[in-house]
Design a protein around this motif. Structure first.
Motif, short mmCIF file in Angstrom:
data_model
loop_
_atom_site.label_atom_id
_atom_site.label_comp_id
_atom_site.label_asym_id
_atom_site.label_seq_id
_atom_site.Cartn_x
_atom_site.Cartn_y
_atom_site.Cartn_z
N ALA A 195 38.04 39.62 -2.73
CA ALA A 195 39.31 38.83 -2.94
C ALA A 195 39.51 37.30 -3.49
O ALA A 195 39.90 36.34 -4.18
N ALA A 196 38.73 36.66 -2.42
CA ALA A 196 38.25 35.07 -2.44
C ALA A 196 38.09 34.33 -4.22
O ALA A 196 38.19 33.90 -4.66
N LYS A 197 36.28 34.96 -4.38
CA LYS A 197 36.07 35.59 -6.25
C LYS A 197 37.57 35.80 -6.86
O LYS A 197 37.12 35.12 -7.94
N GLU A 198 37.93 36.73 -6.68
CA GLU A 198 38.91 36.98 -7.81
C GLU A 198 40.26 36.06 -7.88
O GLU A 198 40.35 35.92 -8.96
N ALA A 199 40.84 34.76 -6.60
CA ALA A 199 41.31 34.49 -6.71
C ALA A 199 40.75 32.70 -7.68
O ALA A 199 41.51 32.14 -8.16
N VAL A 200 39.50 32.48 -6.97
CA VAL A 200 39.06 31.10 -8.28
C VAL A 200 38.88 31.91 -10.26
O VAL A 200 39.08 31.19 -10.69
N LEU A 201 39.10 32.83 -10.34
CA LEU A 201 38.96 33.57 -11.01
C LEU A 201 39.57 32.66 -12.35
O LEU A 201 40.27 32.78 -13.10
N LYS A 202 40.62 33.91 -11.34
CA LYS A 202 42.18 33.78 -11.92
C LYS A 202 42.82 32.13 -11.95
O LYS A 202 43.92 31.82 -13.15
N ALA A 203 42.02 30.90 -10.79
CA ALA A 203 42.85 29.64 -11.44
C ALA A 203 42.56 29.41 -12.23
O ALA A 203 42.72 28.56 -12.83
N ILE A 204 40.26 29.76 -12.87
CA ILE A 204 39.95 28.84 -13.67
C ILE A 204 40.56 29.62 -14.94
O ILE A 204 40.69 28.82 -15.77
N GLN A 205 41.27 31.35 -15.03
CA GLN A 205 42.33 31.11 -16.32
C GLN A 205 43.10 30.23 -16.88
O GLN A 205 43.81 30.67 -17.25
N LYS A 206 43.71 30.40 -15.73
CA LYS A 206 45.00 30.11 -15.85
C LYS A 206 45.21 28.43 -16.03
O LYS A 206 46.13 27.87 -16.82
N GLU A 207 43.71 27.61 -15.73
CA GLU A 207 43.86 26.33 -15.83
C GLU A 207 43.35 26.12 -17.69
O GLU A 207 43.10 25.11 -18.26
N TYR A 208 42.20 27.18 -17.65
CA TYR A 208 41.55 26.41 -18.36
C TYR A 208 41.46 27.85 -19.52
O TYR A 208 40.70 27.84 -21.08
N GLY A 209 41.95 28.57 -19.47
CA GLY A 209 41.68 30.36 -20.19
C GLY A 209 40.47 30.65 -20.48
O GLY A 209 40.18 30.83 -19.29
N ASN A 210 40.45 31.06 -20.60
CA ASN A 210 39.28 32.74 -21.22
C ASN A 210 37.98 31.09 -21.75
O ASN A 210 37.71 31.36 -22.33
N VAL A 211 36.85 30.57 -20.23
CA VAL A 211 35.73 29.65 -20.74
C VAL A 211 35.12 30.13 -19.50
O VAL A 211 34.99 31.26 -19.15
#
Length: 392
Positions: A40-56
């Protein structure tokens, strides 16, 4: 002598077996719960990455740590003129290395210490990149550390400050091929703390800006990038604006193959106590990218009374350096100074509402730039740390 009958033995054995099953089941539940929490923690970070940067993926940070040689200010006629005459050396007698005044204690702009240092330039590859250079895109971010005897965020009649951040791409012959400019809302200035080289007059500021949808054609082999910045301020002595000359950064195309000459981005977010390395979980790295083996990551709490966001300023209530912590790798149980770049760590000491924390990290490449001790006291290039401030 007490006699134990066969039925009692059977009952005892069954009881022991049931207890063992229950104990094993509890441990399994606890382990599954821990795994679920990590996922869940890892998914939260991945979600934050995609929200801020998109698919990078594959965020490459190229350290520069070089100050501009020239500075310009707005004179009484509104023209931008050289702040230190024809001097190009920061160590000149009347150059920007002086430290003897602020905007209210002198009438000579040359008495001010003004140094704009380009810390690094960062490139994020986007997953949508294709093999056609004009269609492939990247995100470019720039970070400066600025030492000045005034404040930014100056406004006239509630008009936002006129800040500008620039980058120029040049080909292998040194000819400019593309110029990008970020303006007001795209430039962020953050107070870091007093300048230790000039604590009476100057504060250090972090200045950042970025560009999206930058064609990967700008990063062809041999191409270089230069950056400059122009910042409005509350110092009338310099006409309320000081701009830097251009500062050059190394070529991205070369440093992609040199893990010890770059820092791969670590995705750390406010309010999330898990950080990820230069992840491939969203999309793969570009062709030819040379991987690092580990990240070295450290974190420590910001001392509220210090008012400083500098790593070395943080001390405990006894005046001693505050504790440096290391994260617990996902799937692990004990703190470690390093973690795999495609995995992550939990910042175990951080609790909700605990305030500001500093996280710093760098690359570890076995046989080239090894992690020697938990604090990394021996390092071929000790300046290659990237530090972020997080708030919880």
């Amino acid at each position: 002598m007490k006699t134990i009958t066969l039925p009692k033995v059977v009952i005892t054995l069954i009881t022991i077996a049931l207890f063992a099953v229950v104990l094993k089941s509890c441990k399994k539940v606890d382990k599954n719960a821990a795994n679920t929490k990590e996922v869940a923690a890892k998914e939260a970070v991945l979600k934050a990455i995609q929200k801020e940067y998109g698919n990078v993926s594959a965020g490459i940070i190229i350290p520069v740590n070089k100050a501009a040689d020239e500075y310009f200010y707005r004179d009484a006629s509104g023209n931008m003129v050289s702040l230190y005459g024809n001097l190009t050396s920061r160590t000149g007698i009347n150059g920007p290395s002086v430290c003897k005044a602020n905007c209210n204690t002198t009438s000579n702009p040359a008495d001010l210490r003004i140094i704009y240092t380009l810390d690094y330039v960062q490139r994020l590859y986007m997953c949508e990149s294709s093999s056609i250079p004009d269609l492939a895109k990247s995100i470019v971010s720039v970070k400066w550390t600025v030492s000045v005897p005034f404040n930014f965020g100056y406004t006239i009649g509630n008009v936002p400050p006129l800040h500008y951040g620039n980058v120029v791409f040049k080909n292998s012959s040194g000819t400019p091929i593309n110029t990008l400019t970020a303006n007001n809302s795209e430039v962020t200035t953050t107070m870091i703390g007093a300048d230790p080289s000039c604590p009476t007059w100057n504060n250090l500021w972090e200045v950042t800006y970025k560009f999206t949808q930058v064609s990967d054609g700008n990063f062809a082999s041999g191409n270089t990038i230069e950056a400059s910045v122009s910042l409005e301020n509350d110092c009338a002595l310099v006409g309320n604006v000081v701009a830097s000359g251009y500062v050059s950064a190394p070529a991205f195309s070369q440093n992609a193959y040199l893990p010890c000459n770059r820092v791969d981005m670590v995705y750390a977010y406010s309010g999330i106590t898990t950080v990820l390395g230069n992840t491939t979980a969203i999309c793969t790295h570009p062709s030819g990218f040379t991987y690092t083996d580990y990240h070295q990551l450290e974190y420590r709490q910001v001392v509220a009374a210090s008012g400083s966001l500098k790593w070395e300023d943080q001390i405990d209530i006894f005046g001693n350096p505050s504790s440096i912590n290391w994260g617990i790798p996902l799937g692990g149980s004990t703190p470690s100074a390093t973690f795999l770049p495609n995995d992550g760590v939990t910042l175990a000491n951080i609790t909700s509402g605990s305030g500001a924390w500093l996280v710093r990290y760098r690359n570890v490449k076995t046989g080239s730039c090894n992690e020697i001790t938990p604090i990394g006291s021996i390092w071929p290039t000790p300046g290659l740390w990237v530090t972020k401030a997080l708030y919880f």
